[in-house]
Design a protein around this motif. Structure first.
Motif, PDB file in Angstrom:
ATOM      1  N   ASP A  86      38.388 -25.422  45.159  1.00  0.00           N
ATOM      2  CA  ASP A  86      37.935 -23.913  45.906  1.00  0.00           C
ATOM      3  C   ASP A  86      38.791 -22.765  45.264  1.00  0.00           C
ATOM      4  O   ASP A  86      40.089 -22.926  45.325  1.00  0.00           O
ATOM      5  N   SER A 130      38.760 -15.715  56.032  1.00  0.00           N
ATOM      6  CA  SER A 130      39.456 -16.827  55.018  1.00  0.00           C
ATOM      7  C   SER A 130      40.532 -15.895  53.991  1.00  0.00           C
ATOM      8  O   SER A 130      39.854 -14.864  53.484  1.00  0.00           O
ATOM      9  N   HIS A 132      40.780 -17.098  51.224  1.00  0.00           N
ATOM     10  CA  HIS A 132      40.132 -17.297  49.983  1.00  0.00           C
ATOM     11  C   HIS A 132      39.141 -16.108  49.528  1.00  0.00           C
ATOM     12  O   HIS A 132      39.138 -15.975  48.236  1.00  0.00           O
ATOM     13  N   THR A 137      43.876 -17.414  46.864  1.00  0.00           N
ATOM     14  CA  THR A 137      44.008 -18.563  47.364  1.00  0.00           C
ATOM     15  C   THR A 137      43.253 -19.824  46.845  1.00  0.00           C
ATOM     16  O   THR A 137      42.056 -19.278  46.334  1.00  0.00           O
ATOM     17  N   ASP A 139      42.389 -24.176  46.579  1.00  0.00           N
ATOM     18  CA  ASP A 139      42.542 -25.661  47.058  1.00  0.00           C
ATOM     19  C   ASP A 139      42.817 -26.396  46.203  1.00  0.00           C
ATOM     20  O   ASP A 139      41.904 -26.385  45.150  1.00  0.00           O
ATOM     21  N   ASP A 170      39.518 -31.169  52.455  1.00  0.00           N
ATOM     22  CA  ASP A 170      38.483 -30.792  53.430  1.00  0.00           C
ATOM     23  C   ASP A 170      38.598 -31.760  54.753  1.00  0.00           C
ATOM     24  O   ASP A 170      37.512 -31.998  55.341  1.00  0.00           O
ATOM     25  N   ASN A 205      52.189 -22.664  50.789  1.00  0.00           N
ATOM     26  CA  ASN A 205      51.219 -23.730  51.642  1.00  0.00           C
ATOM     27  C   ASN A 205      50.831 -23.367  52.737  1.00  0.00           C
ATOM     28  O   ASN A 205      51.498 -22.873  53.681  1.00  0.00           O
ATOM     29  N   TYR A 206      49.574 -23.456  53.317  1.00  0.00           N
ATOM     30  CA  TYR A 206      49.153 -23.653  54.401  1.00  0.00           C
ATOM     31  C   TYR A 206      49.494 -24.863  55.252  1.00  0.00           C
ATOM     32  O   TYR A 206      48.972 -25.887  54.979  1.00  0.00           O
ATOM     33  N   GLU A 209      46.976 -27.938  55.968  1.00  0.00           N
ATOM     34  CA  GLU A 209      46.043 -28.345  54.837  1.00  0.00           C
ATOM     35  C   GLU A 209      47.135 -28.444  53.599  1.00  0.00           C
ATOM     36  O   GLU A 209      47.434 -27.736  52.908  1.00  0.00           O
ATOM     37  N   TRP A 211      46.303 -29.027  50.445  1.00  0.00           N
ATOM     38  CA  TRP A 211      45.759 -28.664  49.463  1.00  0.00           C
ATOM     39  C   TRP A 211      45.549 -27.198  49.246  1.00  0.00           C
ATOM     40  O   TRP A 211      45.274 -26.705  48.275  1.00  0.00           O
ATOM     41  N   HIS A 212      45.963 -26.503  50.474  1.00  0.00           N
ATOM     42  CA  HIS A 212      45.536 -24.967  50.495  1.00  0.00           C
ATOM     43  C   HIS A 212      46.864 -24.226  50.104  1.00  0.00           C
ATOM     44  O   HIS A 212      48.053 -24.259  50.874  1.00  0.00           O
ATOM     45  N   THR A 214      48.377 -19.995  48.709  1.00  0.00           N
ATOM     46  CA  THR A 214      48.062 -18.673  48.500  1.00  0.00           C
ATOM     47  C   THR A 214      49.229 -17.953  47.798  1.00  0.00           C
ATOM     48  O   THR A 214      50.405 -18.249  47.878  1.00  0.00           O
TER      49      THR A 214
END
Length: 232
Positions: A86, A130, A132, A137, A139, A170, A205-206, A209, A211-212, A214
């Protein structure tokens, strides 16, 4: 003169709406990055296409796309490639996800095995807003360039050929926290490798998660967008 103008207007070709200034399609910047945009289909936690996803296309701010391309070039030396799930997410898609959680329901073994659907926002797994929607951002996971298959994750979902990250994209569970100590050593090492590669490219990184990410210097840090995702 008026007739001439009318004829000209009728014969002009219809042009697609351009992206907002500062946004690009990732494939135009780096077509080598693999795209597996999950919300454009049914292989996601809603089990359907999400509002605003008219095509399985990654759109990002130009700054984020160029930074991601730099990460791709860095890991290519190890015969690895990024896989994005994403990228930019329209505000209408975020609202769609929020409304979906209000329908309630039991845990879903594949996506949120320990949490009821109505609690996903309260638990921080689905956001009412979000990052995103700001366009910087992404994923993302990593796969071998030769597409060697890896085990299908028990929670969440992943491209069939991504490296082992302990969970799939997710997976709404504590197992997805980047520093979670439960995954096997290989999965933990892959998470560390991804975080370090993305950090070197200017992404943060978040922590909840793996994979997330920004872009630290995102150009629209206080602005959210709602234009639909289209192929062109």
């Amino acid at each position: 003169m008026a007739a001439t103008i009318l004829v000209t207007a009728i014969t002009l070709p219809a042009l697609a709406d351009p992206l907002p200034a500062g946004f690009v399609r990732l494939a135009d910047v780096d077509p080598s990055i693999r795209q597996d945009i999950r919300y454009a289909g049914s292989d996601n936690f809603l089990h359907r296409k999400v509002n605003g996803y008219g095509a399985p296309v990654c759109i990002l701010t130009e700054d984020a796309a160029k930074a991601l391309s730099a990460v791709q070039k860095a890991i290519a030396a190890k015969r690895l490639t990024l896989v994005v799930f994403d990228c930019y997410r329209p505000a209408r898609a975020v609202a769609d996800m929020g409304e979906w959680t209000k329908q309630g329901g039991p845990p879903d073994p594949q996506w949120y095995p320990e949490v009821r659907r109505s609690d996903l926002i309260a638990k921080g797994y689905v956001g009412e807003l979000s990052t995103h929607s700001r366009g910087s951002t992404v994923d993302v996971a990593v796969a071998q360039m030769d597409r060697r298959s890896s085990p299908n994750p028990a929670c969440g979902t992943g491209d069939a050929d991504t490296l082992d990250f302990g969970t799939g994209f997710d997976c709404f569970d504590s197992m997805s926290e980047t520093a979670y100590r439960g995954p096997a050593s290989e999965a933990a090492a892959n998470r560390k490798m991804l975080v370090e590669a993305m950090r070197a490219g200017g992404f943060k990184n978040y922590a909840r998660e793996w994979w997330h990410f920004t872009l630290k210097s995102e150009p629209f840090a206080k602005q959210r967008f709602d234009f639909p995702i289209t192929a062109d």
